[in-house]
Every structure is written in structure tokens, then in C-alpha cells.
Design a protein around this motif. Structure first.
Motif, PDB file in Angstrom:
ATOM      1  N   GLN A  51      -1.653   8.675  -0.440  1.00  0.00           N
ATOM      2  CA  GLN A  51      -1.597   9.817  -1.336  1.00  0.00           C
ATOM      3  C   GLN A  51      -2.591  10.881  -0.870  1.00  0.00           C
ATOM      4  O   GLN A  51      -3.609  10.569  -0.252  1.00  0.00           O
ATOM      5  CB  GLN A  51      -1.898   9.398  -2.773  1.00  0.00           C
ATOM      6  N   THR A  85       0.841  -1.205   0.000  1.00  0.00           N
ATOM      7  CA  THR A  85       0.000   0.000   0.000  1.00  0.00           C
ATOM      8  C   THR A  85       0.872   1.248   0.000  1.00  0.00           C
ATOM      9  O   THR A  85       2.053   1.204   0.342  1.00  0.00           O
ATOM     10  CB  THR A  85      -0.921   0.035   1.237  1.00  0.00           C
ATOM     11  N   HIS A  86       0.250   2.368  -0.382  1.00  0.00           N
ATOM     12  CA  HIS A  86       0.899   3.662  -0.232  1.00  0.00           C
ATOM     13  C   HIS A  86      -0.182   4.703   0.053  1.00  0.00           C
ATOM     14  O   HIS A  86      -1.378   4.467  -0.191  1.00  0.00           O
ATOM     15  CB  HIS A  86       1.698   4.039  -1.485  1.00  0.00           C
ATOM     16  N   THR A 108      -4.259   0.615  -2.233  1.00  0.00           N
ATOM     17  CA  THR A 108      -3.696  -0.739  -2.311  1.00  0.00           C
ATOM     18  C   THR A 108      -3.034  -0.936  -3.664  1.00  0.00           C
ATOM     19  O   THR A 108      -3.690  -0.846  -4.709  1.00  0.00           O
ATOM     20  CB  THR A 108      -4.800  -1.795  -2.104  1.00  0.00           C
ATOM     21  N   ASP A 109      -1.735  -1.202  -3.645  1.00  0.00           N
ATOM     22  CA  ASP A 109      -0.989  -1.442  -4.886  1.00  0.00           C
ATOM     23  C   ASP A 109      -1.137  -2.882  -5.354  1.00  0.00           C
ATOM     24  O   ASP A 109      -1.285  -3.146  -6.551  1.00  0.00           O
ATOM     25  CB  ASP A 109       0.491  -1.112  -4.676  1.00  0.00           C
ATOM     26  N   PHE A 110      -1.076  -3.811  -4.428  1.00  0.00           N
ATOM     27  CA  PHE A 110      -1.281  -5.226  -4.742  1.00  0.00           C
ATOM     28  C   PHE A 110      -1.665  -5.954  -3.457  1.00  0.00           C
ATOM     29  O   PHE A 110      -1.355  -5.511  -2.348  1.00  0.00           O
ATOM     30  CB  PHE A 110      -0.022  -5.857  -5.348  1.00  0.00           C
ATOM     31  N   LYS A 132       0.139  -5.647 -10.280  1.00  0.00           N
ATOM     32  CA  LYS A 132      -0.756  -5.037  -9.282  1.00  0.00           C
ATOM     33  C   LYS A 132      -2.029  -5.857  -9.100  1.00  0.00           C
ATOM     34  O   LYS A 132      -3.138  -5.334  -9.018  1.00  0.00           O
ATOM     35  CB  LYS A 132      -1.100  -3.598  -9.678  1.00  0.00           C
ATOM     36  N   GLN A 191      -4.795  -8.408  -7.281  1.00  0.00           N
ATOM     37  CA  GLN A 191      -5.437  -8.584  -5.991  1.00  0.00           C
ATOM     38  C   GLN A 191      -6.221  -9.886  -6.040  1.00  0.00           C
ATOM     39  O   GLN A 191      -7.093 -10.050  -6.889  1.00  0.00           O
ATOM     40  CB  GLN A 191      -6.364  -7.413  -5.649  1.00  0.00           C
ATOM     41  N   GLY A 228       6.669   1.254  -1.624  1.00  0.00           N
ATOM     42  CA  GLY A 228       5.531   1.461  -0.740  1.00  0.00           C
ATOM     43  C   GLY A 228       5.657   0.638   0.538  1.00  0.00           C
ATOM     44  O   GLY A 228       6.671   0.009   0.818  1.00  0.00           O
ATOM     45  N   TYR A 262       9.992  -1.626  -5.615  1.00  0.00           N
ATOM     46  CA  TYR A 262       8.761  -1.165  -4.965  1.00  0.00           C
ATOM     47  C   TYR A 262       9.133  -0.401  -3.696  1.00  0.00           C
ATOM     48  O   TYR A 262       9.900  -0.893  -2.869  1.00  0.00           O
ATOM     49  CB  TYR A 262       7.861  -2.351  -4.619  1.00  0.00           C
TER      50      TYR A 262
END
Length: 401
Positions: free
Chosen positions: A131, A128-129, A145-147, A349, A351, A252, A250
Motif C-alpha cells: 500500500q 501480504t499486500h 502482512t495480512d496473515f 488475520k 500471525q 493479496g 483473498y
């Protein structure tokens, strides 16, 4: 992390010997899956060979583990269960039936039956990151959620999933363990320290705990069977996967966890309160009306819990020589098998839960391992896919979340 499972003291019909000395199960360097030029892997899933047949041989030969079915033919009840609930996310099961309150032999028989279903452990990678976003002129931070990818470990709790060969064992709590023994809070057995030092009475058996539960006069009580995967080096796998993801540059926030589904089976005594706690609409009324502020403390302090029975499913055990013996593959081999698929899913990416097709599709990915040994790579991949097919076929798949 629990890398050394306890040797079971409870000798039941489910207890199995863990003294396998086959050197092929001992720890060794995992082969690299350099399979880019192996077109024979592009086969239908139905054509895959039997699981690990080159490692375990004929199942009728002398083996340390008997054939234990994934789903036994024996049904747990002869009639209708008064109340049953299964959590859709965790897979935890809850039963309310008056027969289990008064017949300790019946309760023991069903605990043994439930122990034959394995836990379903997963390796989950979540990236996650944060913003900043403008919402009606107001700056807020939002987590993105990035992945979120997972891979199931259940197939590797069987040395032969086709013939249902496993090393599981059913045991009860040691006197020195901190757990609920018909109590609200966790505690050790009375006089546990003195008993250990002086070698006094043995711990209670499953039969004795079933008698204690049925004899209890508590108004609210429950007995829980916990299914566990033991002998798996979580920290080792976590560090390997973190390094794998960071190698993709990566930056994050990354977490690697090991959630377990279908881990607990709980039997409640027959009473209106326990029937209500398992009724969906009553549960929602308590949540939406905020009554849980009062009902949760009441249920917590009123319920006497017996959390003293464990079904242990080893990923590995320690032999008499002090070396680890693996049920099917080692952590290094698992990482070697799944590394490309996980790396590819992270970069895409994705899920969700990775499956057999992800393993097969990853054969064209760039190598991510530093070992040039290729012997056994084809068999390892085929065996891994076949094991997943067998577990899904017998335990179910495609559930709605």
C-alpha cells in the motif's frame, strides 16, 4: 518436493525396516470432518485417547518399526561441552569439543544419538499486500502482512507418539549426490559415474566418514548431521492450501512454504577461530563493524565441510507394490484435519503457530470439503490433538522468539 525417500544402505542401530504392508496405511480418500454436532469432542486435553491406536494396534505386536524414544535417556557427553550454540530461530546446533576431533567411535555414537531427535517441519502460509503511504510528503510503498500462520507436521512423523514409534533411518551420502565431502564446494564422489556403471565399491559408511573427519588435518573443519522429513508431497499440499485461501476471496500475495526447525547439528573442530565464530559478542562486533565482509569469505573458503550424514524421517514410503504407505496420516487427511483451522486463522488475520486449541475451536466452522464421509473423523481429530500434546511435552514448547 521429495516424495520418495531413499532406502537406507547404512545398517546402524537406528536403521528400521520400511516394509509395512498394513492396508490401513495405504492412500485413500480422507474423511470429511463434519463434527458440528459431536459434543463429545469438547473434552479436556488430558482425556484424549492414545494416538492412532486403532491404526497401529498394540505396540508390542509385530511392527515394522521399533520403539524409538523422542529424547533418549543417554546423554551425549560425560563432561562439559567446550562450546555449544543453538540458533534461536532455526534451532540449528553447533558443538566444539576436542573429544569429537580425535575419537571417531565417540563421534559416531553421538551422531546416532542426535539422529533420534526429529526435525520439526512446518507448513507456513504468508499473505501480504502493498500500500502507498505518505511519509513527510513523500509517497512510499509499504508491505503489509495480512496473515502469517503455521502448522507443525512433526506429530505426523510418529505412528504412535505416546510410545515413540517412528520409521526413521540414518544414512550416508550416495556417491552420486552433490554434497560437501571434506571440501569447500559441493561435488560428487570421485569416479561416481564409473562406480555406478560398473558396480564398483560401495559408498562410505558412517563409521568410515567419522574416521575420515577425525583423520583430516584441515585447520578448520566441520561435520554436519542433517535431519530431513521425506515422503511428503509438498506440491499437493501447497495447491490445496492456495485453493483454500483463494476461496475466501483473498487477493493479496500468497506464499506457502515448508520451513524446518532443528534440522542441522554441526560439529566444529577445536580451535580459537571456531570458538570465536560461536561467541555471540564477537559475532555482533563483526556485524556492526562490517568486518563480516572479510571474515565471512575467509571462514567460507578455509572450512572443510563434511555434509554426508542424513537422518531421514519419513512421512510416507513406497511399498513393494508401488503404493504409498503412511506413517500416520496422508496429506489429504492432514488437510482435512487442519483445513478449517487454517481457513479460520486466515480470515481472522492471525500471525503465529496454530495449536491444539485451534483444532478444537474449528469444529464449529463451516465445512470446506466436498466429501460427506464422516467415519473416523472424531478419532482423527482426537489423535491429531493428542499427537501434538505428546510432541510438545517431550520436545518442548513455549520458546521465546
Amino acid at each position: 518436493m521429495n516424495t520418495k525417500p531413499s532406502i537406507p544402505l547404512l545398517q546402524s542401530d537406528d536403521a528400521v525396516s520400511l516394509q509395512t504392508r498394513d492396508p490401513r496405511y495405504l492412500d485413500h480418500d480422507a474423511p470429511e470432518l463434519r463434527i458440528d454436532d459431536l459434543p463429545e469432542l469438547r473434552v479436556g486435553l488430558d482425556d484424549l485417547p492414545p494416538l492412532y491406536q486403532d491404526a497401529v494396534g498394540d505396540s508390542s505386536s509385530s511392527s515394522s518399526a521399533p520403539l524409538l524414544p523422542l529424547n533418549p535417556a543417554l546423554q551425549p557427553f560425560d563432561g562439559i561441552v567446550a562450546q555449544f550454540k543453538k540458533e534461536p530461530i532455526t534451532g540449528d546446533e553447533y558443538y566444539v569439543d576436542p573429544r569429537l576431533d580425535s575419537d571417531p567411535a565417540l563421534l559416531e555414537r553421538h551422531i546416532k544419538w542426535w539422529s533420534q531427535t526429529p526435525p520439526r517441519p512446518f507448513v507456513r502460509l504468508l499473505g501480504t499486500h502493498t500500500q502507498s503511504v505518505n511519509d513527510a510528503g513523500k509517497k512510499e510503498k509499504k508491505t503489509v502482512t495480512d496473515f502469517d500462520v503455521s502448522a507443525e507436521l512433526t506429530p505426523y512423523l510418529y505412528s504412535d507418539a505416546t510410545n515413540q514409534v517412528s520409521w526413521r533411518a540414518l544414512r550416508t551420502a550416495e556417491d552420486s549426490e552433490n554434497t560437501r565431502r571434506g571440501t569447500v564446494l559441493r561435488k560428487r564422489a570421485p569416479g561416481a559415474k564409473q562406480s555406478i556403471e560398473l558396480g564398483l565399491a560401495d559408498k562410505p559408511t558412517l563409521t568410515e566418514w567419522c574416521h575420515r573427519y577425525t583423520a583430516s588435518q584441515a585447520g578448520l573443519k566441520c561435520l554436519t548431521l542433517e535431519r530431513r522429513m521425506v515422503g511428503f508431497d509438498e506440491e499437493k499440499v501447497r495447491q490445496k492450501l492456495i485453493s483454500l485461501v483463494r476461496a475466501t476471496n483473498y487477493r493479496g500475495s500468497l506464499s506457502v512454504t515448508f520451513p524446518v526447525v532443528d534440522a542441522r547439528v554441526t560439529v566444529y573442530n577445536q580451535c580459537k577461530t571456531n570458538v570465536w565464530r560461536l561467541t555471540a559478542w564477537i559475532w555482533w562486533v563483526c556485524v556492526l563493524s562490517l568486518l563480516f565482509i572479510f571474515t565471512w569469505p575467509y571462514l567460507f573458503f578455509r572450512t572443510k565441510r563434511y555434509e554426508v550424514v542424513f537422518a531421514e524421517w519419513p512421512f510416507s514410503v513406497f511399498g513393494e507394490n508401488g503404493r504409498r504407505q503412511f506413517v500416520s496420516i496422508s496429506e489429504d487427511q492432514w488437510y482435512n484435519l487442519w483445513g478449517r483451522a487454517i481457513s479460520r486463522a486466515v480470515l481472522e488475520k492471525r500471525q503465529g503457530i496454530l495449536d491444539q486449541q485451534d483444532l478444537i475451536a474449528s469444529e464449529g466452522a463451516d465445512p470446506v470439503f466436498g466429501n460427506n464421509v464422516v467415519d473416523g473423523a472424531v478419532n482423527l481429530l482426537r489423535a491429531g490433538v493428542h499427537a501434538m500434546n505428546e510432541v510438545n511435552r517431550q520436545l518442548g514448547w513455549g520458546y521465546s522468539s
